[in-house]
Each structure stands twice: as structure tokens, then as C-alpha cells.
Design a protein around this motif. Structure first.
Motif, PDB file in Angstrom:
ATOM      1  N   LEU A  55     -46.676 -34.639  -8.304  1.00 28.16           N
ATOM      2  CA  LEU A  55     -45.797 -35.210  -7.292  1.00 28.16           C
ATOM      3  C   LEU A  55     -44.743 -34.244  -6.762  1.00 28.16           C
ATOM      4  O   LEU A  55     -44.046 -34.568  -5.801  1.00 28.16           O
ATOM      5  CB  LEU A  55     -45.080 -36.444  -7.868  1.00 28.16           C
ATOM      6  N   GLN A  56     -44.598 -33.059  -7.347  1.00 25.73           N
ATOM      7  CA  GLN A  56     -43.463 -32.213  -7.006  1.00 25.73           C
ATOM      8  C   GLN A  56     -43.517 -31.663  -5.583  1.00 25.73           C
ATOM      9  O   GLN A  56     -42.487 -31.225  -5.061  1.00 25.73           O
ATOM     10  CB  GLN A  56     -43.335 -31.068  -8.002  1.00 25.73           C
ATOM     11  N   ALA A  57     -44.671 -31.708  -4.950  1.00 27.08           N
ATOM     12  CA  ALA A  57     -44.759 -31.236  -3.567  1.00 27.08           C
ATOM     13  C   ALA A  57     -44.443 -32.329  -2.556  1.00 27.08           C
ATOM     14  O   ALA A  57     -44.468 -32.082  -1.349  1.00 27.08           O
ATOM     15  CB  ALA A  57     -46.156 -30.670  -3.288  1.00 27.08           C
ATOM     16  N   ILE A  58     -44.126 -33.541  -3.014  1.00 27.82           N
ATOM     17  CA  ILE A  58     -43.813 -34.642  -2.109  1.00 27.82           C
ATOM     18  C   ILE A  58     -42.305 -34.650  -1.866  1.00 27.82           C
ATOM     19  O   ILE A  58     -41.520 -34.711  -2.808  1.00 27.82           O
ATOM     20  CB  ILE A  58     -44.263 -35.989  -2.690  1.00 27.82           C
ATOM     21  N   GLY A 103     -30.237 -38.173   4.047  1.00 25.95           N
ATOM     22  CA  GLY A 103     -31.154 -37.077   3.821  1.00 25.95           C
ATOM     23  C   GLY A 103     -32.098 -36.814   4.969  1.00 25.95           C
ATOM     24  O   GLY A 103     -32.173 -37.559   5.953  1.00 25.95           O
ATOM     25  N   PHE A 104     -32.810 -35.712   4.805  1.00 22.74           N
ATOM     26  CA  PHE A 104     -33.845 -35.287   5.748  1.00 22.74           C
ATOM     27  C   PHE A 104     -35.036 -34.796   4.940  1.00 22.74           C
ATOM     28  O   PHE A 104     -34.871 -34.066   3.951  1.00 22.74           O
ATOM     29  CB  PHE A 104     -33.328 -34.156   6.645  1.00 22.74           C
ATOM     30  N   GLU A 105     -36.224 -35.219   5.337  1.00 22.21           N
ATOM     31  CA  GLU A 105     -37.461 -34.810   4.659  1.00 22.21           C
ATOM     32  C   GLU A 105     -38.448 -34.270   5.676  1.00 22.21           C
ATOM     33  O   GLU A 105     -38.560 -34.796   6.793  1.00 22.21           O
ATOM     34  CB  GLU A 105     -38.098 -35.992   3.926  1.00 22.21           C
ATOM     35  N   LEU A 106     -39.170 -33.239   5.258  1.00 21.53           N
ATOM     36  CA  LEU A 106     -40.200 -32.647   6.109  1.00 21.53           C
ATOM     37  C   LEU A 106     -41.387 -32.262   5.251  1.00 21.53           C
ATOM     38  O   LEU A 106     -41.223 -31.696   4.167  1.00 21.53           O
ATOM     39  CB  LEU A 106     -39.647 -31.423   6.835  1.00 21.53           C
ATOM     40  N   GLN A 107     -42.575 -32.581   5.735  1.00 22.31           N
ATOM     41  CA  GLN A 107     -43.795 -32.169   5.053  1.00 22.31           C
ATOM     42  C   GLN A 107     -44.803 -31.670   6.079  1.00 22.31           C
ATOM     43  O   GLN A 107     -45.108 -32.358   7.058  1.00 22.31           O
ATOM     44  CB  GLN A 107     -44.397 -33.318   4.251  1.00 22.31           C
ATOM     45  N   LEU A 133     -46.036 -27.062   3.143  1.00 19.66           N
ATOM     46  CA  LEU A 133     -44.607 -26.888   2.970  1.00 19.66           C
ATOM     47  C   LEU A 133     -43.929 -28.250   2.938  1.00 19.66           C
ATOM     48  O   LEU A 133     -44.226 -29.125   3.752  1.00 19.66           O
ATOM     49  CB  LEU A 133     -44.029 -26.062   4.130  1.00 19.66           C
ATOM     50  N   SER A 134     -43.023 -28.423   1.979  1.00 21.03           N
ATOM     51  CA  SER A 134     -42.195 -29.633   1.965  1.00 21.03           C
ATOM     52  C   SER A 134     -40.746 -29.233   1.722  1.00 21.03           C
ATOM     53  O   SER A 134     -40.456 -28.291   0.976  1.00 21.03           O
ATOM     54  CB  SER A 134     -42.664 -30.609   0.886  1.00 21.03           C
ATOM     55  N   ILE A 193     -37.379 -27.293  -2.065  1.00 24.93           N
ATOM     56  CA  ILE A 193     -38.449 -26.713  -1.238  1.00 24.93           C
ATOM     57  C   ILE A 193     -39.669 -26.488  -2.116  1.00 24.93           C
ATOM     58  O   ILE A 193     -39.558 -25.984  -3.240  1.00 24.93           O
ATOM     59  CB  ILE A 193     -38.015 -25.372  -0.615  1.00 24.93           C
ATOM     60  N   ASN A 194     -40.818 -26.870  -1.609  1.00 23.39           N
ATOM     61  CA  ASN A 194     -42.079 -26.567  -2.273  1.00 23.39           C
ATOM     62  C   ASN A 194     -43.026 -25.992  -1.225  1.00 23.39           C
ATOM     63  O   ASN A 194     -43.260 -26.614  -0.180  1.00 23.39           O
ATOM     64  CB  ASN A 194     -42.687 -27.816  -2.916  1.00 23.39           C
ATOM     65  N   ALA A 195     -43.552 -24.794  -1.495  1.00 20.46           N
ATOM     66  CA  ALA A 195     -44.467 -24.129  -0.564  1.00 20.46           C
ATOM     67  C   ALA A 195     -45.717 -23.695  -1.321  1.00 20.46           C
ATOM     68  O   ALA A 195     -45.623 -23.163  -2.438  1.00 20.46           O
ATOM     69  CB  ALA A 195     -43.799 -22.921   0.085  1.00 20.46           C
ATOM     70  N   ARG A 196     -46.878 -23.927  -0.714  1.00 18.50           N
ATOM     71  CA  ARG A 196     -48.143 -23.554  -1.333  1.00 18.50           C
ATOM     72  C   ARG A 196     -48.997 -22.787  -0.330  1.00 18.50           C
ATOM     73  O   ARG A 196     -49.126 -23.182   0.832  1.00 18.50           O
ATOM     74  CB  ARG A 196     -48.913 -24.792  -1.808  1.00 18.50           C
ATOM     75  N   LEU A 197     -49.573 -21.677  -0.790  1.00 18.92           N
ATOM     76  CA  LEU A 197     -50.482 -20.866   0.017  1.00 18.92           C
ATOM     77  C   LEU A 197     -51.845 -20.867  -0.659  1.00 18.92           C
ATOM     78  O   LEU A 197     -51.966 -20.502  -1.834  1.00 18.92           O
ATOM     79  CB  LEU A 197     -49.958 -19.434   0.147  1.00 18.92           C
TER      80      LEU A 197
END
Length: 755
Positions: free
Chosen positions: A69-72, A558-562, A575-576, A636-640
Motif C-alpha cells: 500500500l505504500q505507493a498509494i 491535503g493534496f494527493e497526486l498519483q 509516481l505518487s 513521495i513514492n516513485a517507481r521505475l
């Protein structure tokens, strides 16, 4: 109510001129359900939702749900050893950590899982999908959906055909094995799965294991109906969660090999879940769904580290605990939903009936004294024995109306009648209370383009008071905290405005979701002495007993972006980002204890306080305006992802959390951290069948072996720190924090064979 009226007026005024236009009518369907997880299918969903498929979950090769869940955006978790975690959303309830419910409803196959400590115990290998619904969600799910809901669907159906064998190993003696077999015909599908996980753990006394047998049988009697039976039987054990006392021990003894005692440990848990679901399409526009279920939780554990043994001598021995608790809970329920799809109007009608029963017995684990010169409580003494029952009857409805071709209005309402009964078998005291609570949501979606949707909503959540909060004196005999039968349910109100967009980003097919929100709570229940203050604090200072009252308030903005992308030129990326600003809007009185509350001299006035080992004093704080602890302003969570070699996928993950406060008085800090994780999997076809393959996988967490604090919590002066000689020193500082240090670099690798 003013905000609600303004939002309603704005939505109606916005919708009236649109509705006046003669739009092309279309069939409107309601996808919301408390039985199935269909939120990901709904473009007209006016609240933030995130859906994870089985493939997305399995590709993470996670050891616990936190990694999944950490990327949400907006999700935080409290991890307590093994696989069990407590999920929190948008900073709601981050100030609490002593076993209170988390303000998030966990629903597994339609079953609302209300575990005693608010944690989630589920076999990760049996998850088909996860849906996260943010914002107050009591309009569908009832009690405790203050910040949202997490809906988990377990594996079933045609996707489970064949045989699968998995085994992996990792750091600190981690092992996992899974065997699954499934098959069937066009009308009948079944599978059964056995999973075994164990770990020696990084922390002293941190071992854990779990054995789970689960499965599902689904029968399709005709083309328009199905009957599904699911079961899960799990035996689990975990010991220490890994907390140490103070910054010095966290740096010099992160494993907790010396002088480390969690408040609770030695958990032995037996879980069983049974559910039978029925679904039928009555005609082209009308469908019926039903569910009956039973969920049982039998748990035993130790709690309350001893300060003094039966002779009055000081003790810090690892196994010296006061209480041995046996707790059992049974949840039984029935749900029915009728869903109608029509021209411009879709409707959901639902019924939710539930009975939760609990039995609790606490005995003295060893001879102990509360005060050095007090009476001795003998091992085996029955300290408390009680039972409780909560009956819930609820009706809920959702209307989804097409205002115009591209604009849809959604309205939800739910009424809960909750009746609570309690009986103390030792004192023969009993108590009961009934609550009638209404919840609602009003939302609007508008399609700007075929791939772009604007959404807005207001929604509520609630939690009813516990009987202990209502009748503390009657039920516990604690004269320092008085009864308050006039407590009202806690409520939350969430406003949200967001955008969902599908587009092409430099060649990458992409999906973006972004929202701004506010979560308002102005009546949450709080002890008038302050949270986690000594029970006698208010009486010591004012001469009056404390009570629980609706006097707490918080506001989170708050503000959220995914952003997610599909592969292009051998790469994909996700990216979240979350920004949270969470403050106490009302918290007038918190009495912080300095010194030994169990000392022989008891409470002394601050001006006379000079012997912290044998007495204590109280310092008053007004926490109004302070930041809510353990709510990081930035995450921030970013995955490539790289797909440059056939059948190989490599993922690099960067996870960042900024610094937050560790306590309500905003004195001690919980430092931020940045972690880099790696994941890899390679798939090799080994047969002619569609599922015949071998998968090799690995995962490395905290690649650069960073030292950090997983969590940090502070309240009062304590006597658990080696830095203060295991004695109260009359000062509150970083040596009084309860800290779970990081485990350092962790690895795991395994193989999966399917045929």
C-alpha cells in the motif's frame, strides 16, 4: 452543517442549467457495493479510489501489506511485527497507537473485520484485489469509516486453475511456502491454498509465524447467477514488535537485546472466516446480491510490563508482565443489496444486519505489585471477566442521476441502529446503550473529455463511544474517571475536489488522479486529562474526576497526486505524492506526567517536585494548534520499471517521508527518511499450457542500509530507557520515546512454478 449546505447549493446550482439541456439519455449503473469490489469500474465515482489487481499485488513480492500500500497517496501504516498492520488514511487517528480502531473500515469479501486492536490479519497470498476508498465512508460501510475503507477480495474463479508451488527465503530467517491447486468445469470452479510464513525477526524476541488454509468454491447454476463459498483458517503467532526506549538505545541497541519490553507481546491468534455470497441478474436492469458470514478471532497475549515483582523489588526482566489476556470475538452478519440500472437513474438499496460478540478474561501472569509498598497480586488471580454484544441494523441507499450527458450526481444515505450490551462477571455489573446514526455522501462528476473527469464530494464517517468511555467508573471501579452516559458518536466530514485524466505523456500511455481535500473532526472523544495521561491526572490537579467527552478536534487539509504509466520503449514509471497539514483545532488540556506515578509519595505540586523516582508531578499543556503527531507533511513514492530483456522486469523504488512530530506537545521529532528498494522477476515458459511457467523473483528493501526510525511515539516521562538507568528522571525528552528502529537492509528471493 454550514459547509454541507453550501456544497449542496453549489452542486445543485451547477447542475440545474446542465440538466435543462436535452442530453442523450444513457443507462446509469451503480457500481458501489458493500459485498463486491467494483469501485475501479466506475468513472462516475465522486470520491478518490485506488484499485490494485492480483497481478499488481503479486509483482511486489511483499512480506506485509504495508509494502503493497505504500505507493498509494494518503496511506500510512503502523506495523507491529509479523504481517499484521494498522492502516490509516490522510492522517486521521495518527495521534493514537494503543489499540484503538484506526478510523478505516477493513472489508474482506464483504465481511467488515473489526479486530480488537484495529490491525489487519490476512494472508497476503490469498488476495485477488484491493480497493481503497478515501473520505468518510460510513454512508456504505457504517461504523469507524471516518477516513475511508479498504476492500479486499480473496482469490476465486477461473484464474485459480492449475497448480502453483512457491518458496522464498530472506533476511532474518524469513521463509515462505505456498501450495495452491484449482480447477473445475464451466459451471463449477474451486481452489484450495496452503500458505506458511515464518521469520526469526531482526528484533530480540521478534519471531513470528503464520499458517493459513484457504479456498473458494463457486457454482454457476445458470448464465445469470452464481453462488460462492469462501473460507480461511489461520493460526498466527508473533512476539515483540521491536520497540525500544529512547534515542540512545535506538542507536546502540536497535534489536532491543537489553531492557526492551513492549507493552504487549506473545500474541497467539486463531482466525477463521466463512462467507457465502449469492448474486443473480433478475433482468437486464435489476440485480440481487446477498452475503452471510461468520468471522471468529481467538487471541491470547501478555500486557503490562511489571515495575515491581511480588516482593516489591524493581524488575525489568523480559518475561515479567502483569496480565495474561484471553480474548475471543465472533462476528456474524447478513447483507442484501438490490441494484437497479435505468435511463438516467441508477439505484442501490441495501440492508446490513450484524452481531458482534466478545468474551474477555484477564488473569495475573505473575506475582506483582503496582506500587513498591502496595499489596501483592498473586499469579493466576482473575482480574476481569466480561462479555459484550453489539447489534447493528442498517439501511443504506445510493442514487446516481444523469444530470446531463457528461454530468452525474451521486447521493448516498445510511442509517445505523447500534445497540451495545456489556456484562462484568466479577462485579455483576452491566450496561447498555443504543445509538442512531445517519451518514451521507453527496457527489458530482463531470466528463471534461472522454479521458478526463472532474469530481467533487462531501461525505461523513462516524464512530460510536465504547462502553468503557461511557461507564468507566461502573465497569472498572476506577474512581478517577467518571461516567459520561451522554457521549455522542464521533463524526468526520470530508470535502474533496479532484481530477482523473487519461493521456499520452511523451509516448507513455498515462493515467493521472489528483485531488485536494479537507477532513474536519470537531467532536472526537478525549479524556479531560489528555490522551494517555495518568488516570488520576485531572483529580490530582483539580480535585475533580476526569471524564471522557466530545472535546477533541482536528482538521486535515491535503493534496494527493498519483501518476501511472504503461510500458513504452522498455520503460514505465509511477509516481505518487501526498501533502498533509493536520492540526488539533481543539485540545485544551493535556497533563504530562514527569516522574514515577507509582512511587510511594504519589503526586506532588510542580514547585515541590524533586524526587522523580518516588513521586511525580503534572505539567499542563494546551495542544490546540499543534500538529497531529506522526503525520508527515510530505510523502513521495516513485517507481521505475525496465523491460529491456524478454520476460525480465526490474523495478527501482524510491520512498520518501518528511520529518514529523513524535508527540502531541510538538517537542520531539520523528526524522524523515529516503529509502531505495529494488525488485526483479524473470518468467520462463516451461510447457505448452497457458499457465505453465517458472518465475524467479527477488526484492531488496533499504538498499543503502539506512538507519532510521520506523515509528516514534512520546507522551510522558518513562522508566524504560537504559540511558536513564531504567529509572524516571523527571524530564521528558528523546530518551522517553518509544521507538521502532529500522531493520537495515533486507532481502528476499524465491521461485514460483505454475502448471
Amino acid at each position: 452543517m454550514k459547509g454541507y449546505k453550501k456544497l449542496c447549493a453549489a452542486m445543485l446550482l451547477a447542475g440545474l442549467p446542465i440538466a435543462a439541456v436535452q442530453a442523450q439519455e444513457q443507462v446509469i449503473r451503480v457500481y458501489s457495493s458493500t459485498i463486491e469490489d467494483r469501485f475501479g469500474e466506475d468513472r462516475t465515482q465522486p470520491s478518490s479510489t485506488v484499485s490494485l489487481s492480483r497481478e499488481e499485488i503479486e509483482q511486489q513480492h511483499a512480506q506485509n501489506l504495508q509494502q503493497v500500500l505504500q505507493a498509494i497517496p494518503g496511506i500510512t501504516t503502523d506495523q507491529s511485527g509479523g504481517e499484521d498492520i494498522k492502516i490509516k488514511i490522510r492522517g486521521v487517528e495518527n495521534q493514537r497507537y494503543m489499540g484503538e480502531p484506526p478510523g478505516v473500515v477493513i472489508v474482506i469479501d464483504g465481511v467488515p473485520v473489526f479486530e480488537r486492536t484495529g490491525k489487519v490479519n490476512i494472508d497476503l497470498d490469498n488476495i485477488e484485489s484491493i480497493d481503497v476508498v478515501k473520505g468518510g465512508a460510513s454512508y456504505l460501510f457504517g461504523e469507524d469509516a471516518l477516513a475511508g475503507a479498504v476492500i479486499i477480495k480473496t482469490k476465486r474463479g477461473y484464474a485459480q486453475q492449475g497448480v502453483s508451488l512457491e518458496h522464498e527465503r530472506g533476511s532474518f530467517g524469513y521463509e515462505r511456502s505456498v501450495l495452491r491447486a484449482g480447477g473445475g468445469t464451466d459451471n463449477l470452479q474451486a481452489h484450495v491454498q496452503y500458505a506458511d510464513r515464518s521469520s526469526d525477526g531482526f528484533y530480540a524476541l521478534g519471531n513470528s509465524w503464520a499458517e493459513t488454509l484457504s479456498g473458494n468454491i463457486t457454482w454457476y447454476p445458470d448464465e445469470v447467477s452464481d453462488l460462492s463459498f469462501g473460507f480461511e483458517k489461520s493460526d498466527r503467532y508473533r512476539d515483540r514488535s521491536g520497540s525500544v526506549k529512547g534515542a540512545t538505545q535506538a542507536a546502540t541497541d536497535p534489536e532491543g537485546n537489553t531492557a526492551s519490553r513492549d507493552y504487549t507481546r506473545n500474541f497467539d491468534v486463531d482466525l477463521e472466516r466463512l462467507n457465502l455470497a449469492y448474486s443473480r441478474e433478475l433482468n437486464d436492469s435489476l440485480s440481487l446480491r446477498g452475503l452471510v458470514y461468520q468471522y471468529t478471532d481467538d487471541t491470547s497475549f501478555w500486557s503490562g510490563p511489571m515495575s515491581y515483582d511480588g516482593t516489591g523489588a524493581r524488575t525489568i526482566a523480559a518475561d515479567d508482565y502483569k496480565y495474561d489476556t484471553d480474548y475471543s470475538q465472533t462476528q456474524r452478519g447478513l447483507k442484501l443489496e438490490l441494484n437497479h440500472s435505468g435511463d438516467r437513474l441508477g439505484t442501490l438499496l441495501g440492508l446490513d444486519l450484524r452481531r458482534d460478540s466478545t468474551d474477555n478474561a484477564v488473569r495475573a501472569l505473575r506475582d506483582y505489585r503496582t506500587f513498591s509498598r502496595g499489596a501483592t497480586t498473586a499469579a493466576g488471580t482473575l482480574l476481569s471477566e466480561d462479555e459484550g454484544q453489539t447489534d447493528t441494523q442498517a439501511l443504506f441507499v445510493e442514487f446516481k442521476y444523469q444530470l446531463a450527458q457528461d454530468t452525474t450526481l451521486t447521493a448516498n444515505a445510511r442509517h445505523d441502529r447500534i445497540e451495545v450490551e456489556y456484562r462484568d462477571h466479577l462485579s455483576d455489573a452491566d450496561a447498555d446503550k443504543a445509538f442512531n446514526v445517519n451518514s451521507w455522501r453527496l457527489g458530482l462528476t463531470h466528463d471534461l473529455t472522454p479521458g478526463s473527469t472532474l469530481f467533487a464530494s462531501a461525505s461523513t464517517g462516524f464512530r460510536t463511544p465504547t462502553l468503557s468511555q461511557l461507564y468507566r467508573t461502573d465497569l472498572s471501579g476506577d474512581q478517577a474517571v467518571a461516567n459520561n452516559p451522554n457521549l455522542e458518536p464521533e463524526e468526520s466530514l470530508t470535502y474533496e475536489l479532484g481530477l482523473r485524466q487519461a493521456f499520452n505523456l511523451g509516448g507513455w500511455p498515462s493515467a493521472l488522479s489528483a485531488s485536494v481535500f479537507q477532513v474536519e473532526r470537531d467532536d472526537f472523544i478525549l479524556d479531560t486529562s489528555g490522551q494517555y495521561s495518568p488516570n488520576s491526572a485531572s483529580h490530582d490537579v483539580t480535585g475533580e474526576a476526569a471524564i471522557y467527552d466530545n472535546i477533541g478536534g482536528t482538521r486535515t487539509r491535503g493534496f494527493e497526486l498519483q501518476l501511472t504509466t504503461e510500458p513504452h520503449q522498455d520503460f514505465a514509471f509511477d509516481l505518487s505524492y501526498t501533502w498533509l497539514h493536520s492540526v488539533f483545532t481543539r485540545y485544551d488540556d493535556f497533563y504530562q506526567a514527569l516522574g514515577n506515578p507509582y512511587g510511594r509519595f504519589g503526586y506532588v505540586d510542580p514547585a515541590s517536585f524533586n524526587d522523580p523516582v518516588n513521586s511525580y508531578t503534572l505539567v499542563h499543556h494546551d495542544n490546540t494548534g499543534n500538529r497531529v503527531p506522526r503525520v508527515s507533511p510530505h510523502q513521495i513514492n516513485a517507481r521505475l520499471h525496465w523491460f529491456g530483456i524478454d520476460n525480465l522486469k526490474l523495478t527501482t523504488e524510491v520512498d520518501y517521508r518528511s520529518t514529523a512530530w513524535a508527540d502531541e506537545i510538538n517537542q520531539e521529532k520523528w526524522a524523515g527518511r529516503t529509502l531505495v528498494n529494488l525488485m526483479a522477476e524473470y518468467n520462463l515458459r516451461v510447457g505448452s499450457g497457458e499457465q505453465d511457467n517458472i518465475q524467479l523473483f527477488m526484492r531488496i528493501d533499504n538498499l543503502f542500509d539506512k538507519e532510521y526510525w520506523v515509528i516514534a511515539r512520546g507522551v510522558n516521562d518513562s522508566n524504560g530507557s537504559p540511558a536513564t538507568g531504567m529509572e524516571y528522571d523527571g524530564v521528558y525528552n528523546a530518551e522517553d520515546l518509544s521507538i521502532i528502529p529500522s531493520t537495515g537492509r533486507r532481502w528476499q528471493a524465491g521461485v514460483r512454478y505454475r502448471f
